[in-house]
Motif scaffolding. Structure first.
Motif, mmCIF file in Angstrom:
data_model
loop_
_atom_site.group_PDB
_atom_site.id
_atom_site.type_symbol
_atom_site.label_atom_id
_atom_site.label_comp_id
_atom_site.label_asym_id
_atom_site.label_seq_id
_atom_site.Cartn_x
_atom_site.Cartn_y
_atom_site.Cartn_z
ATOM 1 N N UNK A 1 -17.239 82.056 0.027
ATOM 2 C CA UNK A 1 -18.453 82.562 -0.622
ATOM 3 C C UNK A 1 -19.293 83.359 0.365
ATOM 4 N N UNK A 2 -20.100 84.247 -0.167
ATOM 5 C CA UNK A 2 -20.952 85.077 0.695
ATOM 6 C C UNK A 2 -22.078 84.231 1.274
ATOM 7 N N UNK A 3 -22.697 84.743 2.310
ATOM 8 C CA UNK A 3 -23.865 84.086 2.866
ATOM 9 C C UNK A 3 -23.640 83.383 4.185
ATOM 10 N N UNK A 4 -22.378 83.227 4.594
ATOM 11 C CA UNK A 4 -22.118 82.583 5.871
ATOM 12 C C UNK A 4 -22.358 81.091 5.828
ATOM 13 N N UNK A 5 -22.220 80.446 6.968
ATOM 14 C CA UNK A 5 -22.385 79.012 7.061
ATOM 15 C C UNK A 5 -21.046 78.308 7.145
ATOM 16 N N UNK A 6 -21.060 77.016 7.512
ATOM 17 C CA UNK A 6 -19.798 76.262 7.634
ATOM 18 C C UNK A 6 -19.090 76.157 6.293
ATOM 19 N N UNK B 1 -20.572 65.865 14.802
ATOM 20 C CA UNK B 1 -21.892 65.535 15.356
ATOM 21 C C UNK B 1 -22.870 66.696 15.226
ATOM 22 N N UNK B 2 -22.507 67.691 14.430
ATOM 23 C CA UNK B 2 -23.362 68.878 14.308
ATOM 24 C C UNK B 2 -23.964 69.038 12.920
ATOM 25 N N UNK B 3 -23.490 68.261 11.951
ATOM 26 C CA UNK B 3 -23.974 68.417 10.584
ATOM 27 C C UNK B 3 -23.239 69.490 9.809
ATOM 28 N N UNK B 4 -22.169 70.059 10.415
ATOM 29 C CA UNK B 4 -21.456 71.155 9.761
ATOM 30 C C UNK B 4 -20.751 70.688 8.482
ATOM 31 N N UNK B 5 -20.174 69.493 8.510
ATOM 32 C CA UNK B 5 -19.472 69.009 7.320
ATOM 33 C C UNK B 5 -20.458 68.790 6.181
ATOM 34 N N UNK B 6 -21.602 68.198 6.487
ATOM 35 C CA UNK B 6 -22.625 68.004 5.459
ATOM 36 C C UNK B 6 -23.049 69.349 4.868
ATOM 37 N N UNK B 7 -23.268 70.334 5.733
ATOM 38 C CA UNK B 7 -23.661 71.654 5.256
ATOM 39 C C UNK B 7 -22.588 72.304 4.408
ATOM 40 N N UNK B 8 -21.322 72.106 4.805
ATOM 41 C CA UNK B 8 -20.217 72.688 4.044
ATOM 42 C C UNK B 8 -20.100 72.046 2.665
ATOM 43 N N UNK B 9 -20.328 70.732 2.591
ATOM 44 C CA UNK B 9 -20.268 70.051 1.296
ATOM 45 C C UNK B 9 -21.375 70.547 0.373
ATOM 46 N N UNK B 10 -22.539 70.777 0.936
ATOM 47 C CA UNK B 10 -23.634 71.307 0.123
ATOM 48 C C UNK B 10 -23.328 72.718 -0.353
ATOM 49 N N UNK B 11 -22.638 73.465 0.458
ATOM 50 C CA UNK B 11 -22.307 74.847 0.112
ATOM 51 C C UNK B 11 -21.240 74.904 -0.970
ATOM 52 N N UNK C 1 -15.644 63.260 -3.781
ATOM 53 C CA UNK C 1 -16.487 63.918 -2.779
ATOM 54 C C UNK C 1 -17.943 64.016 -3.220
ATOM 55 N N UNK C 2 -18.168 63.912 -4.524
ATOM 56 C CA UNK C 2 -19.510 64.131 -5.078
ATOM 57 C C UNK C 2 -20.055 65.476 -4.590
ATOM 58 N N UNK C 3 -19.197 66.463 -4.683
ATOM 59 C CA UNK C 3 -19.545 67.807 -4.210
ATOM 60 C C UNK C 3 -18.979 68.831 -5.185
ATOM 61 N N UNK C 4 -19.566 70.018 -5.150
ATOM 62 C CA UNK C 4 -19.089 71.113 -5.989
ATOM 63 C C UNK C 4 -17.846 71.734 -5.371
ATOM 64 N N UNK C 5 -16.858 72.009 -6.193
ATOM 65 C CA UNK C 5 -15.655 72.673 -5.725
ATOM 66 C C UNK C 5 -15.697 74.141 -6.114
ATOM 67 N N UNK C 6 -15.290 74.993 -5.184
ATOM 68 C CA UNK C 6 -15.167 76.422 -5.444
ATOM 69 C C UNK C 6 -13.680 76.749 -5.505
ATOM 70 N N UNK C 7 -13.158 76.996 -6.691
ATOM 71 C CA UNK C 7 -11.742 77.297 -6.832
ATOM 72 C C UNK C 7 -11.509 78.774 -6.535
ATOM 73 N N UNK C 8 -10.624 79.035 -5.591
ATOM 74 C CA UNK C 8 -10.326 80.422 -5.230
ATOM 75 C C UNK C 8 -9.722 81.152 -6.420
#
Length: 255
Positions: free
Chosen positions: A122-127, A187-197, A219-226
Motif C-alpha cells: 500500500x502507498x504511504x510507506x511504513x513497516x 523491540x521497535x514497534x514495527x510489527x505493531x505498526x504493520x498490523x495496524x497498517x 490476528x485481529x487485523x485487516x488483511x490486504x489481499x494482493x
C-alpha cells in the motif's frame, strides 16, 4: 515487446537486452517480461518445499520458457530470480546455477517478500508484514524501508490441506504463530505498526477465503489481499528488474 536496455561487450558495443523475471515455486513456475507481463504460468519441475530436486528437468522447463519469451532471440538476457526469504545460501546458489544454464549475461536474485511488496504494498510507506501462502511453504516477513527486517518460514502450505473438506486452521494458526513470534522479538514497534497498517497477503492461499478469514480472526487485523495474489511475486520481480535495467547502480544484490 519485452526488450529494452543495452549490454556492453568487451569492445564497448551496446547490444539490446531482454529482461525476464522468474518465480520458481513449489507448484508453479511463472515468468514475466516487459511489455508482455506474465507470459508463462506452468507447473514447476520437481520442486519440494521451495527446493529444486531435479535441476535438469527444471532447466529444460526454463529453456522452453526463455525461448517463448517476447523479444528477439539474439538479445542478451538479464534474469531477475526470486527465492524464499529464508532460503539457505546453498539453496539460492543451486537455483542460480540452474538459471545460469540459460546463458544470461546477468542473474539478479531477490527474495519473494520484497518482490511482492514492490508490486502490492500500500502507498504511504511504513513497516509492512507480508504473508505468502504458497503450495508447500508459508512465509511471514517484516519489511521495513524496503529491506527484510525479520522473517519466519513454515514448511506447510495448501498442498497439506485435506482434499475433502477444509482445515483452514492448519495454515492460519501456523501463520498467526509466526506473526506472534516476530512480535515477541521486535523491540521497535514495527510489527505493531504493520498490523495496524494491514497485512499484505500473497500466494495462491490468498484466494482461499476460509484460510484468510481464519487468519484475520487470529490476528485481529485487516488483511490486504494482493491483486492477482498468485502472480504478485513475479510481477513485483518484473518491476524490480525494469528498475534495475534503467538504473543498474540501484539493482538488488546479485544472487
Amino acid at each position: 515487446m519485452g526488450s529494452f536496455g543495452a549490454a556492453v561487450d568487451g569492445r564497448g558495443t551496446k547490444r539490446p537486452v531482454r529482461g525476464i523475471a522468474l518465480d520458481i515455486g513449489s507448484s508453479r513456475t511463472r515468468a514475466w517480461a516487459p511489455g508482455a507481463g506474465v507470459f508463462a504460468d506452468v507447473p514447476s519441475g520437481p520442486v519440494r518445499r521451495g527446493r529444486v530436486t531435479d535441476a535438469d528437468s527444471q532447466l529444460r522447463l526454463l529453456r522452453s520458457l526463455a525461448a517463448s519469451a517476447p523479444g528477439d532471440g539474439g538479445h542478451d538476457t538479464v534474469v531477475m530470480l526470486t527465492h524464499p526469504v529464508l532460503a539457505a545460501p546453498e539453496e539460492r546458489a543451486a537455483a542460480k546455477r540452474i538459471v545460469d544454464g540459460l546463458g544470461a549475461v546477468r542473474v539478479i536474485a531477490v527474495d519473494s517478500a520484497r518482490a511482492a511488496a514492490a508490486y502490492a504494498a500500500p502507498s504511504g510507506g511504513g513497516p509492512l508484514l507480508v504473508v505468502d501462502l504458497g503450495a508447500q511453504l508459508t512465509e511471514v516477513t517484516l519489511v521495513v524501508d524496503g529491506l527484510v527486517e525479520d522473517a519466519r518460514l513454515a514448511e506447510v502450505g495448501l498442498d497439506d490441506l485435506p482434499t475433502s473438506g477444509s482445515a483452514p486452521d492448519t495454515i492460519a494458526a501456523t501463520t498467526a504463530d509466526m506473526v506472534s513470534d516476530l512480535w515477541r522479538h521486535d523491540h521497535t514497534g514495527a510489527v505493531r505498526g504493520a498490523l495496524r497498517r494491514g497485512v499484505l497477503v500473497t500466494g495462491g492461499g490468498a484466494l482461499r477465503l476460509d484460510v484468510t478469514g481464519r487468519l484475520a480472526h487470529f490476528l485481529r487485523a485487516r488483511l490486504r489481499l494482493a491483486n492477482d495474489p498468485a502472480t504478485s511475486v513475479v510481477r513485483g520481480a518484473g518491476l524490480m528488474l525494469a528498475s534495475a535495467l534503467r538504473h543498474p547502480a540501484g539493482a538488488p544484490p546479485r544472487g
